[in-house]
Design a protein around this motif. Structure first.
Motif, PDB file in Angstrom:
ATOM      1  N   GLY A  71       0.770  -1.232   0.000  1.00  0.00           N
ATOM      2  CA  GLY A  71       0.000   0.000   0.000  1.00  0.00           C
ATOM      3  C   GLY A  71       0.804   1.285   0.000  1.00  0.00           C
ATOM      4  N   ASP A  72       2.142   1.201  -0.070  1.00  0.00           N
ATOM      5  CA  ASP A  72       2.931   2.438  -0.010  1.00  0.00           C
ATOM      6  C   ASP A  72       3.023   3.156  -1.353  1.00  0.00           C
ATOM      7  OD1 ASP A  72       4.694   0.796  -1.396  1.00  0.00           O
ATOM      8  OD2 ASP A  72       6.330   0.929   0.060  1.00  0.00           O
ATOM      9  N   GLY A  73       2.547   2.534  -2.427  1.00  0.00           N
ATOM     10  CA  GLY A  73       2.565   3.179  -3.727  1.00  0.00           C
ATOM     11  C   GLY A  73       3.934   3.274  -4.357  1.00  0.00           C
ATOM     12  N   ALA A  74       4.882   2.477  -3.889  1.00  0.00           N
ATOM     13  CA  ALA A  74       6.250   2.536  -4.408  1.00  0.00           C
ATOM     14  C   ALA A  74       6.541   1.358  -5.332  1.00  0.00           C
ATOM     15  CB  ALA A  74       7.249   2.555  -3.257  1.00  0.00           C
ATOM     16  N   THR A  75       7.370   1.605  -6.319  1.00  0.00           N
ATOM     17  CA  THR A  75       7.892   0.552  -7.185  1.00  0.00           C
ATOM     18  C   THR A  75       9.129  -0.040  -6.521  1.00  0.00           C
ATOM     19  OG1 THR A  75       7.080   1.668  -9.176  1.00  0.00           O
ATOM     20  CG2 THR A  75       8.833   0.038  -9.462  1.00  0.00           C
TER      21      THR A  75
END
Length: 204
Positions: A71-75
């Protein structure tokens, strides 16, 4: 009742069986390394290089991180490998062309579990599914071609991130939730060159 979508799960990416007829390209050279670098002025954009070519790509809304969490939205800033391809047969009647990876069509009951506490975490599941999940049959075109990457799949860690794909980008190259997204024409160029030996190196 088994929640996991075994008919897709076993034949595609986890057992990693080669399906007869999926490897149809002998002319396209296999690519061993695909590099993704962040754009110097926009962390949600990147530059994807393959052989001597460079293409724009979209990255997660939080950019690239070596501490990827659900859920952190990081690649993820790591080396990943492609495992298999899902595609929308109803929108691509002619298929996706030559591919060295296992290929399966996306059915209306296909989902992907993103609930860290569930036994099916980061696995394809059959819908309806009671825990948090993503529906693979989207109204937009983002998953018309979707390459599953091996992030947190072979040796899963709870909360380390799920559903990390290489998929079609939004027309405006909007940020993803952690995936790598490319234009349809770029996907057509690189798809025949991907195999399980390809390393997708995301540089932070």
């Amino acid at each position: 009742m088994k929640a996991r979508c075994d008919s897709l799960f076993n034949k595609s990416i986890i057992r990693q069986k080669r399906r007869k007829g999926t490897c149809t390209s002998r002319k396209a050279a296999q690519t061993s390394i695909l590099a993704v670098r962040p754009h110097p002025r926009n962390r949600t954009r990147g530059l994807l290089s393959i052989d001597a070519f460079v293409f724009p790509c979209a990255l997660g809304r939080s950019g690239i991180s070596v501490f990827k969490r659900e859920g952190d939205g990081a690649t993820p800033g790591f080396v990943m490998h492609p495992l298999g391809i899902y595609f929308r047969r109803d929108r691509r009647r002619g298929g996706i062309g030559p591919a060295r990876l296992p290929v399966l069509s996306i059915r209306s009951d296909l989902g992907w579990c993103d609930a860290p506490g569930d036994a099916n975490y980061n696995r394809p599941v059959r819908l309806p599914f009671p825990k948090s999940h993503e529906r693979m049959e989207r109204e937009d075109a983002l998953y018309d071609i979707c390459v599953v990457l091996d992030w947190n799949i072979k040796s899963r860690q709870r909360g380390a991130g799920s559903a990390i794909f290489l998929h079609i980008a939004h027309p405006e190259m909007k940020p993803t939730e952690g995936c790598i997204a490319i234009a349809p024409q770029t996907m057509r160029r690189i798809l025949p060159r991907l195999s399980r030996k390809t390393r997708i190196r995301v540089l932070s």
